[in-house]
Design an enzyme around this catalytic site. Structure first.
Site, PDB file in Angstrom:
ATOM      1  N   ALA A 177      -8.550  24.140   9.192  1.00 29.58           N
ATOM      2  CA  ALA A 177      -8.360  23.310  10.323  1.00 29.58           C
ATOM      3  C   ALA A 177      -9.368  23.565  11.840  1.00 29.58           C
ATOM      4  O   ALA A 177      -9.372  23.008  12.555  1.00 29.58           O
ATOM      5  CB  ALA A 177      -7.446  22.431  10.746  1.00 29.58           C
ATOM      6  N   GLY A 182     -15.049  22.854   9.623  1.00 30.34           N
ATOM      7  CA  GLY A 182     -15.871  21.870   8.933  1.00 30.34           C
ATOM      8  C   GLY A 182     -14.619  20.537   8.557  1.00 30.34           C
ATOM      9  O   GLY A 182     -14.211  19.932   9.631  1.00 30.34           O
ATOM     10  N   GLY A 204     -10.755  19.347   8.566  1.00 24.01           N
ATOM     11  CA  GLY A 204      -9.906  18.833   8.315  1.00 24.01           C
ATOM     12  C   GLY A 204     -10.119  19.567  10.633  1.00 24.01           C
ATOM     13  O   GLY A 204     -10.137  20.272  11.147  1.00 24.01           O
ATOM     14  N   TYR A 240     -13.937  30.771  -8.735  1.00 22.49           N
ATOM     15  CA  TYR A 240     -13.611  29.770  -7.386  1.00 22.49           C
ATOM     16  C   TYR A 240     -13.518  28.700  -8.615  1.00 22.49           C
ATOM     17  O   TYR A 240     -13.025  27.338  -8.350  1.00 22.49           O
ATOM     18  CB  TYR A 240     -15.728  29.456  -6.904  1.00 22.49           C
ATOM     19  CG  TYR A 240     -15.301  28.426  -6.106  1.00 22.49           C
ATOM     20  CD1 TYR A 240     -15.320  28.175  -4.998  1.00 22.49           C
ATOM     21  CD2 TYR A 240     -16.258  27.324  -6.645  1.00 22.49           C
ATOM     22  CE1 TYR A 240     -15.267  26.912  -3.805  1.00 22.49           C
ATOM     23  CE2 TYR A 240     -16.385  26.200  -5.932  1.00 22.49           C
ATOM     24  CZ  TYR A 240     -15.917  26.288  -4.834  1.00 22.49           C
ATOM     25  OH  TYR A 240     -15.319  24.936  -4.026  1.00 22.49           O
TER      26      TYR A 240
END
Length: 415
Positions: A31, A34, A36, A120
């Site tokens: 967080a 980005g 969060g 990923y």
């Protein structure tokens, strides 16, 4: 107008809920940047996290924003964080996992020459599968879990662009930048899943743009979800495996493959058939006891939702039965991808012989053959019939250390 409309479409939905969260405790991982931001920021980079916390408190006038250390790439860090939360928090209302970070090979024994893009993709698939199984595990509680896709967000450059792309080629992505979501837009689905009143009892779903969406077909595989859950339990030490042996960790699909398993109406053979049918294979149960075989087939089809489970008569103690079975297979099957010979049935016919028939032509043919030992399994026939009943009582203390049929099937499945 078209450009603006396309850009607006790419930016996705918006959470329109006006729900308040006064008195609620929220943990958000990753967080510090980005998408969060709120209450307990669980981050690896403390410097960034503290800056983010100060900024959030200033903008919201809410002083209840804290920072805790958490590195999602380290199991030891996750355990330490969880222990800290258990000691300091009376309750936890919302947990938002912004899954990111690289794999720490000191904590988890994986191949080091892995493909980062495939890793990923697999991690995102695993996230949805895990959500599906955990939702099932949480049934009957008042805890819900959902997975979501935030969209393609223009957070830090390295986060939304593959590291394998050379710098000069990255310029080709510049025309697409206006169509990427801002961090605020990317956070909308997370916020929606966290606060929307209509989702209070919704669990096990996949969301995108503040709406339920259909995940990829691979993410609907119930058997893969269960295997992932089991693997997760073993990985974090919730499930002891010292006496139960290894576990097949492959999530390979067998769609379009034909498999024959002998002695598949019970024990190891049945568990092997259940697993392979769950992976999409067409499974032929080659058994002597047709009544048991039919029950096993019905059970396997019900559990896996795979209708392609068939029964053929085969008595491995009879060469004429083996020849008849082989002839029928040659006449009815265009191909055979996997043959698993479970020899347990021959114990009742001792002295007997087990012969895997191939030919010298196998050299260079792309046909492989292997043998295996499943371990000591507590199926219905794990003790020799020649042992008197009173002596069998001596084996009772060892029973907890024997493998279950499912555990005994793992090496067969692996091979």
């Amino acid at each position: 107008i078209g450009f603006v409309a396309l850009r607006r479409y790419c930016q996705g939905g918006t959470c329109r809920s006006i729900a308040r969260l006064d008195g609620k405790t929220v943990i958000i991982t990753g967080a510090n940047t980005g998408i969060g931001a709120r209450v307990i920021l669980a981050c690896r980079d403390i410097t960034k996290a503290e800056r983010a916390a100060q900024n959030i408190m200033k903008q919201t006038q809410n002083p209840n924003v804290e920072v805790r250390v958490l590195d999602l790439a380290s199991l030891s860090s996750v355990r330490s964080f969880a222990e800290n939360i258990k000691k300091t928090e009376d309750k936890l209302n919302i947990l938002i996992n912004n899954a990111g970070g690289k794999i720490n090979f000191d904590d988890i024994n994986l191949e080091k020459d892995y493909n980062p893009m495939e890793a990923y993709r697999q991690s995102k698939l695993a996230n949805v599968l895990f959500t599906k199984e955990l939702s099932r595990q949480l049934q009957g509680t008042n805890v819900t879990i959902n997975a979501l896709h935030p969209g393609v967000v223009k957070t830090e450059l390295v986060r939304y662009m593959p590291l394998t792309i050379p710098f000069f080629l990255r310029w080709l992505f510049i025309p697409f930048k206006p169509f990427l979501k801002s961090p605020k837009q990317g956070a909308q689905t997370s916020i929606y899943c966290a606060v929307a009143e209509e989702l209070e009892h919704v669990s096990g779903k996949y969301f995108s743009d503040c709406a339920v969406k259909e995940p990829d077909a691979c993410a609907k595989d119930d058997e893969a979800a269960k295997r992932l859950w089991t693997l997760s339990e073993e990985l974090v030490g919730l499930k002891k495996t010292e006496s139960s042996g290894g576990t097949c960790k492959s999530i390979a699909r067998l769609d379009g493959k034909t498999v024959i398993i002998t002695g598949a109406n019970t024990g190891i053979g049945r568990e092997t058939a259940l697993d392979l049918a769950g992976r999409g294979a067409r499974v032929i149960l080659a058994c002597r006891d047709i009544t048991k075989a039919e029950r096993a087939a019905q059970n396997i089809m019900k559990q896996t939702q795979n209708p392609n489970v068939e029964i053929r008569v085969l008595d491995l103690a009879s060469l004429s039965s083996v020849r008849s079975f082989a002839e029928k297979i040659k006449n009815t099957e265009e191909k055979l991808d996997i043959l698993i010979n479970n020899a347990d049935l021959l114990k009742k016919s001792a002295p007997s012989r087990i012969i895997n028939v191939s030919s010298m032509a196998h050299r260079g043919t792309n046909v492989t053959v292997n043998a295996l030992h499943p371990g000591i399994v507590k199926t219905e026939r794990y003790l020799p019939l020649t042992i008197p009943f009173f002596l069998r009582l001596l084996f009772i203390p060892f029973k907890p250390f024997l493998k279950s049929p499912k555990q005994g099937a793992q090496t067969s499945i692996y091979c």
